[in-house]
Design an enzyme around this catalytic site. Structure first.
Site, PDB file in Angstrom:
ATOM      1  N   ASP A  21      48.241 -20.469  31.466  1.00 21.45           N
ATOM      2  CA  ASP A  21      47.634 -19.784  30.322  1.00 21.45           C
ATOM      3  C   ASP A  21      46.488 -20.640  29.790  1.00 21.45           C
ATOM      4  OD1 ASP A  21      47.110 -18.243  28.108  1.00 21.45           O
ATOM      5  OD2 ASP A  21      48.812 -19.016  26.937  1.00 21.45           O
ATOM      6  N   ASN A  23      44.553 -19.478  26.853  1.00 18.13           N
ATOM      7  CA  ASN A  23      44.180 -19.160  25.468  1.00 18.13           C
ATOM      8  C   ASN A  23      45.369 -19.072  24.516  1.00 18.13           C
ATOM      9  OD1 ASN A  23      45.284 -16.861  26.468  1.00 18.13           O
ATOM     10  ND2 ASN A  23      43.646 -15.477  25.801  1.00 18.13           N
ATOM     11  N   ASP A  25      48.062 -17.273  24.477  1.00 16.28           N
ATOM     12  CA  ASP A  25      48.794 -16.029  24.195  1.00 16.28           C
ATOM     13  C   ASP A  25      50.100 -15.952  25.001  1.00 16.28           C
ATOM     14  OD1 ASP A  25      47.912 -15.514  26.743  1.00 16.28           O
ATOM     15  OD2 ASP A  25      46.933 -13.599  26.263  1.00 16.28           O
ATOM     16  N   ASP A  29      46.379 -16.572  33.002  1.00 17.26           N
ATOM     17  CA  ASP A  29      45.145 -15.800  33.108  1.00 17.26           C
ATOM     18  C   ASP A  29      44.181 -16.450  34.096  1.00 17.26           C
ATOM     19  OD1 ASP A  29      43.975 -17.954  31.538  1.00 17.26           O
ATOM     20  OD2 ASP A  29      44.976 -17.029  29.812  1.00 17.26           O
ATOM     21  N   ASP A  98      45.273  -8.731  46.186  1.00 18.99           N
ATOM     22  CA  ASP A  98      46.437  -7.924  46.515  1.00 18.99           C
ATOM     23  C   ASP A  98      45.982  -6.471  46.472  1.00 18.99           C
ATOM     24  OD1 ASP A  98      49.186  -7.144  46.801  1.00 18.99           O
ATOM     25  OD2 ASP A  98      49.738  -9.006  45.793  1.00 18.99           O
ATOM     26  N   ASP A 200      49.912  -4.541  50.045  1.00 19.79           N
ATOM     27  CA  ASP A 200      51.246  -4.252  49.532  1.00 19.79           C
ATOM     28  C   ASP A 200      51.890  -3.078  50.287  1.00 19.79           C
ATOM     29  OD1 ASP A 200      53.097  -4.897  47.238  1.00 19.79           O
ATOM     30  OD2 ASP A 200      52.786  -2.772  46.788  1.00 19.79           O
ATOM     31  N   GLU A 254      52.181  -6.355  54.023  1.00 20.82           N
ATOM     32  CA  GLU A 254      53.603  -6.500  53.724  1.00 20.82           C
ATOM     33  C   GLU A 254      54.353  -5.398  54.471  1.00 20.82           C
ATOM     34  OE1 GLU A 254      56.656  -6.840  49.943  1.00 20.82           O
ATOM     35  OE2 GLU A 254      55.106  -5.305  49.993  1.00 20.82           O
ATOM     36  N   HIS A 327      56.717 -13.908  45.115  1.00 24.34           N
ATOM     37  CA  HIS A 327      57.105 -13.450  43.774  1.00 24.34           C
ATOM     38  C   HIS A 327      58.272 -12.459  43.806  1.00 24.34           C
ATOM     39  CE1 HIS A 327      54.692 -10.360  45.521  1.00 24.34           C
ATOM     40  NE2 HIS A 327      54.999  -9.523  44.537  1.00 24.34           N
ATOM     41  N   ASP A 328      58.715 -12.045  44.988  1.00 21.76           N
ATOM     42  CA  ASP A 328      59.830 -11.103  45.101  1.00 21.76           C
ATOM     43  C   ASP A 328      61.132 -11.788  45.523  1.00 21.76           C
ATOM     44  OD1 ASP A 328      58.127  -8.962  44.545  1.00 21.76           O
ATOM     45  OD2 ASP A 328      57.760  -8.533  46.672  1.00 21.76           O
TER      46      ASP A 328
END
Ligand code: TEU
Ligand code: CA
Length: 559
Positions: A21, A23, A25, A29, A98, A200, A254, A327-328
């Site tokens: 991150d 900023n 929040d 990003d 992606d 994907d 994928e 990430h899966d």
């Protein structure tokens, strides 16, 4: 075998929401990712795969796209993206986007227009079906995330198909307009200078005409009617012909539930519809029938599945995509290693396995420091759309116990991979100065980049081994040969070409054990060039827990 940059590269996957991150929040990003490019450069990364950064309502963290030509507000602006791309290129790092085009978000303007009860050109962009009654589904297909693959839209008075969440309606690739739209999107990004795509679920884009009912399966009914569907090769060839072949790009598709032999129909050098596929065979070694029925994995199964891909790709002139995480998937060290006593040893063992096979290695953010699964405390800790849907399904339809569901989700949930990157032992692991969108794994105090950079660590091992691989192309292109197929603990293989021969020995067990090498390997003179313990002669046969030795054949006394 043809030599190219993407075969020699090492890919690093950034899941932007959880990477850095900038900023405060609490959401990672593009500016944050830009600030970490030097870190990746030092690690030896040459290609980045950026998980989706397009505009999205985030039902599935960006895998539900509402505008393919704009950047998600959470992640910054198009100017931030351009700066990121330029920053990567300046460092000699290529960037893969992606490409999520099996489905869009239901908030995409195409779907909004499509759902109108009036006849519009967008009607056929998706799969709409009318039945006698809203409760009657057009067929029995079920979704990857559990439950029916159809939702009823009251405005239109019809059902639409969604193989993932209801907010991810499937695009109808049989419609030539859809294919033209996709080509335009791809050109848009390639013209900006991106270097390729991770596509994907690309092997499920073609659905059988008439959408017939699927056979009985525990999960994913209907699969046989779209997995490697009837026209998938036509569509991919069309993309190659009209778009990809006009650029120097890398494509990795994928491919769920694909066998090595099937994969050749996509990636063999003669077909080259895709450069490589993300296969799942080795990710299925600890489950039965579907990922939620968890069984113990064995070294024997893992190495034989991987060896089969090595052999089939080599014979059929295809190329492997090598990975243990994304990430899966749960964290590999929690799955195949030891997160406590042998964190360093098992983390480096997995690194060695990944980086010494034939293919392009993919490292998922945090893997290089041995990030682990998250210690979930309650069901509220699961944020992922898949986990939440599986929970509801398990509870309401299958009447499974909380205890069972909690255990299963804790082990397999995709949330494990999505906790913020652990940069330092500062609050929130240095990921954000605000409140992170997802909780940081409490082990960040010991497992983090800053600490790892200080000395011998999984991270330094990755860096050294990547550098070694980059300077010894036998580890990239050399022929793969598995030994001791049936051994329950050791993984032993060679990599060989005209120039060099390497012998990789991995003790995949938490015990000290002796190795007896096949005689054929003992006839050579070997020197150890890398180890996660001490480098030592091959004659010393006692291996420590999770020990690896990378041996190189010594050909003459002068070498
Ligand atoms: O994943 C598709 C897929 O087949 C699975 O890995 C999926 O994540 C799930 O575990 C099935 O049980 C891709 C993306 O990688 C994933 O993040 C998306 O959620 C999905 O497609 C939909 O776009
Ligand atoms: Ca932010």
């Amino acid at each position: 075998m043809k030599h190219t940059w993407y075969k020699e590269g090492v890919v690093y996957q950034i899941y932007p929401r959880s990477f850095q991150d900038s900023n405060g929040d609490g959401i990672g990003d593009l500016r944050g990712a830009l600030s970490r490019l030097d870190y990746l450069k030092n690690l030896g990364i040459t290609i980045i795969w950026l998980s989706p950064v397009y505009q999205s309502p985030n039902d599935d963290n960006g895998y539900d796209i509402s505008d393919y030509r704009d950047i998600m507000t959470d992640f910054g602006s198009m100017a931030d993206f351009d700066a990121f791309l330029e920053g990567a290129h300046q460092r000699g790092i290529k960037v893969l986007m992606d490409l999520v085009v099996n489905h869009t978000s239901d908030e995409h303007p195409w779907f909004q227009a499509s759902r109108s009860p009036e006849i519009t050109p967008y009607h056929d962009y998706y799969f709409w079906r009318k039945t006698e009654h809203p409760n009657k589904k057009p067929n029995n297909w079920t979704s990857f995330f559990g439950g029916d693959a159809w939702d009823y839209d009251a405005t239109k008075g019809q059902h639409y198909l969604h193989l993932f969440s209801p907010k991810q309606p499937d695009l109808n690739w049989d419609n030539p307009r859809v294919r033209e739209e996709v080509k335009e999107i791809i050109r848009f990004w390639l013209d900006k200078g991106v270097d390729g795509f991770r596509c994907d679920v690309i092997t499920i884009i073609s659905k059988r005409q008439g959408l017939p009912n699927g056979r009985f399966r525990l999960v994913l009914k209907g699969f046989e009617h779209y997995a490697n569907g009837p026209r998938v090769h036509d569509y991919l060839k069309e993309l190659q012909r009209d778009v990809f072949s006009h650029y120097d790009v890398m494509t990795v598709g994928e491919a769920t539930f694909i066998s090595a032999t099937d994969a050749l129909s996509y990636v063999s050098e003669e077909r080259r519809e895709l450069d490589m596929v993300i296969q799942f065979d080795h990710m299925n070694v600890d489950s039965f029938n579907n990922k939620w029925i968890i069984i113990p994995w064995t070294v024997r199964k893992l190495k034989n599945v991987l060896a089969q891909w090595q052999t089939v790709m080599a014979k059929g002139h295809g190329w492997n995509c090598l990975y243990f995480e994304n990430h899966d998937q749960p964290r590999s060290i929690s799955r195949f290693g030891d997160t406590q006593r042998y964190h360093y040893e098992s983390g480096t063992l997995l690194a060695t396995y990944l980086l010494t096979q034939q293919g392009t290695p993919f490292i998922y953010q945090g893997q290089e420091i041995g990030m682990t699964n998250y210690p979930f405390a309650s069901f509220d800790d699961f944020l992922d759309v898949e986990a939440r849907r599986i929970y509801t399904l398990g509870k309401q339809s299958l009447h499974l116990s909380d205890k069972f569901l909690f255990k299963t989700l804790s082990y397999m949930s995709r949330d494990n991979a999505r906790t913020p990157m652990q940069w330092s032992n500062a609050p929130h692991a240095g990921f954000t100065t605000g409140t992170p969108w997802m909780r940081v794994n409490p082990n960040y105090e010991s497992i983090n980049v800053e600490t790892a950079l200080k000395g011998k660590s999984i991270l330094s091992f990755y860096r050294d081994l990547i550098a070694y691989r980059q300077s010894h192309h036998t580890l990239v292109y050399g022929e793969f040969q598995l030994y001791l197929k049936h051994h329950p603990h050791f993984v032993v293989f060679t990599r060989q070409d005209e120039e060099e021969t390497f012998l990789v020995v991995l003790n995949f067990s938490p015990r000290t054990i002796a190795l007896s090498l096949p005689r054929i390997l003992c006839n050579n003179h070997w020197e150890s060039v890398m180890s996660n313990y001490e480098k030592r002669p091959i004659e010393q046969v006692i291996y420590h827990p999770y020990e690896i030795q990378l041996f190189r054949k010594v050909v003459s006394s002068s070498q």
